[in-house]
Design a protein around this motif. Structure first.
Motif, PDB file in Angstrom:
ATOM      1  N   GLY A  32      30.772  24.740  30.666  1.00  0.00           N
ATOM      2  CA  GLY A  32      31.863  25.379  30.150  1.00  0.00           C
ATOM      3  C   GLY A  32      32.457  26.498  31.333  1.00  0.00           C
ATOM      4  N   VAL A  33      33.125  27.613  30.842  1.00  0.00           N
ATOM      5  CA  VAL A  33      33.709  28.612  31.780  1.00  0.00           C
ATOM      6  C   VAL A  33      32.795  29.870  31.440  1.00  0.00           C
ATOM      7  N   MET A  34      32.105  30.224  32.569  1.00  0.00           N
ATOM      8  CA  MET A  34      31.468  31.686  32.139  1.00  0.00           C
ATOM      9  C   MET A  34      32.222  32.623  32.625  1.00  0.00           C
ATOM     10  N   ARG A  35      31.962  33.925  32.142  1.00  0.00           N
ATOM     11  CA  ARG A  35      32.970  34.995  32.581  1.00  0.00           C
ATOM     12  C   ARG A  35      32.053  36.213  32.360  1.00  0.00           C
ATOM     13  N   THR A  36      32.255  37.113  33.296  1.00  0.00           N
ATOM     14  CA  THR A  36      31.765  38.597  33.318  1.00  0.00           C
ATOM     15  C   THR A  36      32.608  39.632  33.909  1.00  0.00           C
ATOM     16  N   LYS A  37      32.574  40.708  33.567  1.00  0.00           N
ATOM     17  CA  LYS A  37      33.288  41.951  34.067  1.00  0.00           C
ATOM     18  C   LYS A  37      32.568  42.505  35.224  1.00  0.00           C
ATOM     19  N   ALA A  38      33.572  42.718  36.156  1.00  0.00           N
ATOM     20  CA  ALA A  38      33.178  43.699  37.576  1.00  0.00           C
ATOM     21  C   ALA A  38      34.169  44.804  37.606  1.00  0.00           C
ATOM     22  N   ASP A  39      33.554  45.827  38.193  1.00  0.00           N
ATOM     23  CA  ASP A  39      34.167  47.203  38.293  1.00  0.00           C
ATOM     24  C   ASP A  39      35.427  46.779  39.037  1.00  0.00           C
ATOM     25  N   CYS A  40      35.372  46.516  40.505  1.00  0.00           N
ATOM     26  CA  CYS A  40      36.547  46.356  41.099  1.00  0.00           C
ATOM     27  C   CYS A  40      36.425  45.462  42.256  1.00  0.00           C
ATOM     28  N   PHE A  41      37.369  44.559  42.616  1.00  0.00           N
ATOM     29  CA  PHE A  41      37.455  43.664  43.630  1.00  0.00           C
ATOM     30  C   PHE A  41      38.235  44.232  44.850  1.00  0.00           C
ATOM     31  N   ARG A  42      38.554  45.491  44.831  1.00  0.00           N
ATOM     32  CA  ARG A  42      39.362  46.031  45.858  1.00  0.00           C
ATOM     33  C   ARG A  42      40.822  45.658  46.192  1.00  0.00           C
ATOM     34  N   VAL A  43      41.257  45.152  45.125  1.00  0.00           N
ATOM     35  CA  VAL A  43      42.803  44.724  45.334  1.00  0.00           C
ATOM     36  C   VAL A  43      43.465  45.187  44.102  1.00  0.00           C
ATOM     37  N   CYS A  44      42.962  46.663  43.560  1.00  0.00           N
ATOM     38  CA  CYS A  44      43.453  47.044  42.421  1.00  0.00           C
ATOM     39  C   CYS A  44      44.857  47.116  42.321  1.00  0.00           C
ATOM     40  N   MET A  45      45.769  47.147  43.267  1.00  0.00           N
ATOM     41  CA  MET A  45      47.314  47.404  43.110  1.00  0.00           C
ATOM     42  C   MET A  45      47.733  46.145  42.435  1.00  0.00           C
ATOM     43  N   GLU A  46      46.788  45.101  42.417  1.00  0.00           N
ATOM     44  CA  GLU A  46      47.403  43.716  41.737  1.00  0.00           C
ATOM     45  C   GLU A  46      47.040  43.730  40.136  1.00  0.00           C
ATOM     46  N   GLY A  47      46.214  45.006  39.801  1.00  0.00           N
ATOM     47  CA  GLY A  47      45.769  44.753  38.311  1.00  0.00           C
ATOM     48  C   GLY A  47      44.582  44.107  38.369  1.00  0.00           C
ATOM     49  N   PRO A  48      44.456  43.684  36.838  1.00  0.00           N
ATOM     50  CA  PRO A  48      42.885  42.997  36.684  1.00  0.00           C
ATOM     51  C   PRO A  48      43.220  41.417  37.502  1.00  0.00           C
ATOM     52  N   ILE A  49      42.125  41.307  38.025  1.00  0.00           N
ATOM     53  CA  ILE A  49      41.864  39.938  38.852  1.00  0.00           C
ATOM     54  C   ILE A  49      40.783  38.939  37.930  1.00  0.00           C
ATOM     55  N   VAL A  50      41.260  37.743  38.379  1.00  0.00           N
ATOM     56  CA  VAL A  50      40.235  36.557  37.890  1.00  0.00           C
ATOM     57  C   VAL A  50      39.496  36.072  38.979  1.00  0.00           C
ATOM     58  N   VAL A  51      38.309  35.902  39.240  1.00  0.00           N
ATOM     59  CA  VAL A  51      37.767  35.097  40.350  1.00  0.00           C
ATOM     60  C   VAL A  51      37.343  33.629  39.912  1.00  0.00           C
ATOM     61  N   VAL A  52      37.975  32.793  40.389  1.00  0.00           N
ATOM     62  CA  VAL A  52      37.436  31.248  40.165  1.00  0.00           C
ATOM     63  C   VAL A  52      36.402  30.765  41.076  1.00  0.00           C
ATOM     64  N   TYR A  53      35.214  30.239  40.557  1.00  0.00           N
ATOM     65  CA  TYR A  53      34.261  29.880  41.477  1.00  0.00           C
ATOM     66  C   TYR A  53      34.612  28.213  41.376  1.00  0.00           C
ATOM     67  N   PRO A  54      33.915  27.325  42.109  1.00  0.00           N
ATOM     68  CA  PRO A  54      33.411  27.751  43.426  1.00  0.00           C
ATOM     69  C   PRO A  54      34.345  28.036  44.543  1.00  0.00           C
ATOM     70  N   ARG A  55      35.775  27.858  44.598  1.00  0.00           N
ATOM     71  CA  ARG A  55      36.345  28.136  45.572  1.00  0.00           C
ATOM     72  C   ARG A  55      36.605  29.731  45.913  1.00  0.00           C
ATOM     73  N   ARG A  56      36.275  30.525  44.816  1.00  0.00           N
ATOM     74  CA  ARG A  56      36.555  31.846  45.095  1.00  0.00           C
ATOM     75  C   ARG A  56      37.844  32.327  44.880  1.00  0.00           C
ATOM     76  N   ASP A  57      38.955  31.708  44.279  1.00  0.00           N
ATOM     77  CA  ASP A  57      40.393  32.059  44.285  1.00  0.00           C
ATOM     78  C   ASP A  57      40.372  33.462  43.360  1.00  0.00           C
ATOM     79  N   LEU A  58      41.336  34.342  43.929  1.00  0.00           N
ATOM     80  CA  LEU A  58      41.514  35.601  43.264  1.00  0.00           C
ATOM     81  C   LEU A  58      42.731  35.408  42.695  1.00  0.00           C
ATOM     82  N   VAL A  59      42.910  35.315  41.281  1.00  0.00           N
ATOM     83  CA  VAL A  59      44.015  35.111  40.539  1.00  0.00           C
ATOM     84  C   VAL A  59      44.460  36.187  39.750  1.00  0.00           C
ATOM     85  N   SER A  60      45.777  36.755  39.928  1.00  0.00           N
ATOM     86  CA  SER A  60      46.070  37.672  39.273  1.00  0.00           C
ATOM     87  C   SER A  60      46.174  37.623  37.578  1.00  0.00           C
ATOM     88  N   ALA A  61      45.705  38.447  36.968  1.00  0.00           N
ATOM     89  CA  ALA A  61      45.536  38.569  35.379  1.00  0.00           C
ATOM     90  C   ALA A  61      46.190  39.929  34.932  1.00  0.00           C
TER      91      ALA A  61
END
Length: 94
Positions: A32-61
């Motif tokens: 299934g889908v695992m999720r966890t919170k992280a403090d910052c991905f240094r793209v804060c201007m885009e608001g919350p970000i979802v990182v989708v592995y294994p490709r490591r896509d940074l997706v706006s949320a």
């Protein structure tokens, strides 16, 4: 998360994602889908970000509606990113 967006926005998106994954039976399923919170991905201007592995896509949320059924079905389940929501792709170490 930086001051570029209110913390309530991140919490709302997080709760929406958590609820939808559970509704779809993806939260506790094997493979299934695992999720966890992280403090910052240094793209804060885009608001919350979802990182989708294994490709490591940074997706706006930034807004819960962006974590739509389409995003979950197409990207998380189907492995095909919703390109208009992908902010960046982090290169894999190699």
């Amino acid at each position: 998360m930086g001051s570029a967006h209110p913390p309530e926005q991140a919490q709302e998106s997080w709760m929406f994602l958590k609820r939808r994954l559970k509704e779809l039976g993806l939260a506790d399923a094997e493979q299934g889908v695992m999720r966890t919170k992280a403090d910052c991905f240094r793209v804060c201007m885009e608001g919350p970000i979802v990182v989708v592995y294994p490709r490591r896509d940074l997706v706006s949320a930034r807004y819960p509606r962006r974590i739509s059924r389409r995003s979950i079905q197409q990207h998380l389940i189907g492995g095909r990113p919703v390109e208009e929501l992908v902010l960046a792709r982090a290169p894999l170490p190699g």
